[in-house]
Design an enzyme around this catalytic site. Sequence first.
Site, short mmCIF file in Angstrom:
data_model
loop_
_atom_site.label_atom_id
_atom_site.label_comp_id
_atom_site.label_asym_id
_atom_site.label_seq_id
_atom_site.Cartn_x
_atom_site.Cartn_y
_atom_site.Cartn_z
N HIS A 98 0.85 -1.20 0.00
CA HIS A 98 0.00 0.00 0.00
C HIS A 98 0.87 1.24 0.00
O HIS A 98 2.00 1.22 0.48
CB HIS A 98 -0.95 0.01 1.20
CG HIS A 98 -0.27 -0.18 2.53
ND1 HIS A 98 0.15 -1.42 2.97
CD2 HIS A 98 0.08 0.69 3.49
CE1 HIS A 98 0.71 -1.30 4.16
NE2 HIS A 98 0.70 -0.03 4.50
N ILE A 99 0.30 2.32 -0.53
CA ILE A 99 0.95 3.63 -0.50
C ILE A 99 0.16 4.51 0.47
O ILE A 99 -1.07 4.59 0.38
CB ILE A 99 0.95 4.30 -1.89
CG1 ILE A 99 1.66 3.42 -2.92
CG2 ILE A 99 1.61 5.68 -1.82
CD1 ILE A 99 1.64 3.99 -4.34
P1 AMP Z 1 2.07 0.11 7.34
O1 AMP Z 1 2.78 0.34 8.64
O2 AMP Z 1 2.70 0.84 6.19
O3 AMP Z 1 1.84 -1.36 7.07
O4 AMP Z 1 0.67 0.82 7.51
C1 AMP Z 1 -0.50 0.15 7.85
C2 AMP Z 1 -1.55 1.22 8.05
O5 AMP Z 1 -2.81 0.60 8.03
C3 AMP Z 1 -1.44 1.98 9.38
O6 AMP Z 1 -1.28 3.37 9.13
C4 AMP Z 1 -2.77 1.67 10.07
O7 AMP Z 1 -3.29 2.77 10.81
C5 AMP Z 1 -3.66 1.30 8.90
N1 AMP Z 1 -4.77 0.42 9.22
C6 AMP Z 1 -4.76 -0.70 9.96
N2 AMP Z 1 -5.98 -1.28 9.99
C7 AMP Z 1 -6.79 -0.49 9.24
C8 AMP Z 1 -8.18 -0.53 8.90
N3 AMP Z 1 -8.97 -1.51 9.33
N4 AMP Z 1 -8.67 0.45 8.13
C9 AMP Z 1 -7.89 1.46 7.70
N5 AMP Z 1 -6.57 1.55 7.99
C10 AMP Z 1 -6.03 0.60 8.75
#
Ligand code: AMP
Length: 105
Positions: A98-99
């Site tokens: 993801h970005i």
């Molecule tokens: P990363 O550390 O780059 O893997 O970022 C994962 C992101 O996903 C974090 O900023 C979380 O706040 C976000 N996240 C986790 N669960 C959810 C969810 N159910 N809906 C939206 N964002 C989420």
Amino acid sequence: MSDTIFSRIIDGEFGTEFIYEDDICVAFRDINPKEKTHLLIVPKKPIPSIMEADESDEFLLGHLLFVCKKIGEMLKLPGYQLKINVGEHGGQEIFHLHIHLLSKF
Ligand code: AMP
């Protein structure tokens, strides 16, 4: 391939609002925003991270960036940051590529 919370969001399990959707990806708001605008642009194909992307994903990777540009225009953002955490040692927590699109506006 991974099966993460993002796959379940993409499948519509939680009724998450998609700010943008096309055949290749979706964008939705981060649940724990670090800026006024904090979106996640997520491919429907569950590639765990950039490290697992291969040559066949080249178009997809470019498309994700172009979608960020389109979302910036849609939301009339005068500026933003794009961030990709890559791998456990790169701060990645959810292993579905993801970005992060972050903006103070
Ligand atoms: P990363 O550390 O780059 O893997 O970022 C994962 C992101 O996903 C974090 O900023 C979380 O706040 C976000 N996240 C986790 N669960 C959810 C969810 N159910 N809906 C939206 N964002 C989420």
